[in-house]
Design a protein around this motif. Sequence first.
Motif, PDB file in Angstrom:
ATOM      1  N   PHE A  77       0.830  -1.206   0.000  1.00  0.00           N
ATOM      2  CA  PHE A  77       0.000   0.000   0.000  1.00  0.00           C
ATOM      3  C   PHE A  77       0.865   1.257   0.000  1.00  0.00           C
ATOM      4  CE2 PHE A  77      -1.997   3.403   2.526  1.00  0.00           C
ATOM      5  CZ  PHE A  77      -3.111   3.666   1.736  1.00  0.00           C
ATOM      6  N   LYS A  78       1.924   1.261   0.811  1.00  0.00           N
ATOM      7  CA  LYS A  78       2.792   2.434   0.917  1.00  0.00           C
ATOM      8  C   LYS A  78       3.504   2.733  -0.393  1.00  0.00           C
ATOM      9  CE  LYS A  78       5.500   2.745   4.493  1.00  0.00           C
ATOM     10  NZ  LYS A  78       6.440   2.334   5.569  1.00  0.00           N
ATOM     11  N   VAL A  80       2.626   1.740  -3.441  1.00  0.00           N
ATOM     12  CA  VAL A  80       1.628   2.122  -4.445  1.00  0.00           C
ATOM     13  C   VAL A  80       1.235   3.587  -4.264  1.00  0.00           C
ATOM     14  CG1 VAL A  80      -0.795   1.799  -5.118  1.00  0.00           C
ATOM     15  CG2 VAL A  80       0.721  -0.181  -4.904  1.00  0.00           C
ATOM     16  N   LYS A  81       1.023   3.998  -3.026  1.00  0.00           N
ATOM     17  CA  LYS A  81       0.672   5.394  -2.741  1.00  0.00           C
ATOM     18  C   LYS A  81       1.771   6.333  -3.220  1.00  0.00           C
ATOM     19  CE  LYS A  81      -0.690   8.421   1.098  1.00  0.00           C
ATOM     20  NZ  LYS A  81      -0.882   8.509   2.575  1.00  0.00           N
ATOM     21  N   GLU A  82       3.034   5.948  -3.000  1.00  0.00           N
ATOM     22  CA  GLU A  82       4.162   6.775  -3.436  1.00  0.00           C
ATOM     23  C   GLU A  82       4.228   6.849  -4.960  1.00  0.00           C
ATOM     24  OE1 GLU A  82       7.557   9.166  -3.223  1.00  0.00           O
ATOM     25  OE2 GLU A  82       6.081   8.636  -1.692  1.00  0.00           O
ATOM     26  N   ARG A  84       1.869   6.480  -7.175  1.00  0.00           N
ATOM     27  CA  ARG A  84       0.742   7.234  -7.745  1.00  0.00           C
ATOM     28  C   ARG A  84       1.022   8.736  -7.826  1.00  0.00           C
ATOM     29  NH1 ARG A  84      -4.401   5.454  -8.518  1.00  0.00           N
ATOM     30  NH2 ARG A  84      -4.785   3.225  -8.210  1.00  0.00           N
ATOM     31  N   LYS A  85       1.898   9.235  -6.966  1.00  0.00           N
ATOM     32  CA  LYS A  85       2.222  10.669  -6.974  1.00  0.00           C
ATOM     33  C   LYS A  85       2.879  11.099  -8.289  1.00  0.00           C
ATOM     34  CE  LYS A  85       3.157  10.834  -1.970  1.00  0.00           C
ATOM     35  NZ  LYS A  85       4.223  11.068  -0.961  1.00  0.00           N
ATOM     36  N   SER A 107      -1.024   0.766  -8.987  1.00  0.00           N
ATOM     37  CA  SER A 107      -0.579   2.161  -9.084  1.00  0.00           C
ATOM     38  C   SER A 107      -1.258   2.913 -10.219  1.00  0.00           C
ATOM     39  CB  SER A 107       0.945   2.210  -9.268  1.00  0.00           C
ATOM     40  OG  SER A 107       1.606   1.620  -8.177  1.00  0.00           O
TER      41      SER A 107
END
Length: 347
Positions: A77-78, A80-82, A84-85, A107
Amino acid sequence: MIRDGISKILVRGVNWIGDAIMTLPALNAIHEGYKGARIYVLCNPWTYDIYRLQPFIKGIVLYQKSRSFLMYPLEIFKVVKEIRKYDFDMAVLFQNAIEAALIAYLSGIRIRVGYATDMRGPLLTHIIKKGKGIDNLHHSEYYKCIVRGMGLEVKDEIPRLYISDQLKEKGWEILKRSGVKKRAELIGICPGAEYGPAKRWPEEYFSRVADMTIERLGAEVVIMGSRKEKEICKKVELGMRHSPISLCGRTSLMDAMGIIKNLRVFVCNDSGLMHVAAALNTPLVSIFGSTDPKRTGPLSANSRVIQGSVECSPCFKTHCENGYICLKSVKVMDVWRKVEELWHMRE
């Protein structure tokens, strides 16, 4: 393969230092084929230095898989979140695991390219077909075939690492502080290999070669390795008649590159630092046991490979039930002759 509208590309790097170096020609082909695109790499901390040396890499996203089953989803999750930015247009997956495709899919990267290994085909938008016999080719070819499948030309056939003069000088300063006196007369010894003991030539053999270089060539011997290899390096040191300089566990990967660039000859097993030395074009002698130099051997012209001549090699095992006969069949004089040959080439 789509070319228009690609401005940001994420390359999922591989997980080992040697493998990372073998991806460099393919990585450069992506850079050449997508002029103007910003290329980023997703990799783990121990391959970070390999990728950050490439001048066209605009950024690196670090990801280290958790050893805890419970923490694993959180780590996914971490990262993927990074990712996506950045709003990537394309992901090229050098790593074969389903995890690499899953991260790219979650992502939201619209173009996802790679081999359909590990049941990950449904997560890819563009599957690169594995050609017949590709698994028997050198690993560098394995990655080149991905970018050729993208319609790109591969110009660099041999992996290269280009380090700055400052990094080479830093390596020399480390050597001087450790007691090295003569820059042009250095032999590096690297007796470890992360893969397992089936890759490691006996420590006492390394000790004998090291002593011969001191006695016959007037060389200074530098023993190198990671923190995990301290015990192996210590056995080599204790087995010598003369005193070497041991840097085992005392250098970062970047420092090791600067040091290796100052060596006249490097003697090692099939290991990550073997590929580093080859990519730096440092003359090297590498010993192979359970693995196959046709697949993972050094590609530089300054490399000499010695492999045990037994029927069961290569077996690709980490451990051996037969007393490591492939490694023991490589005699000290076999290695010494190659060291002497490379030594005199520099005169």
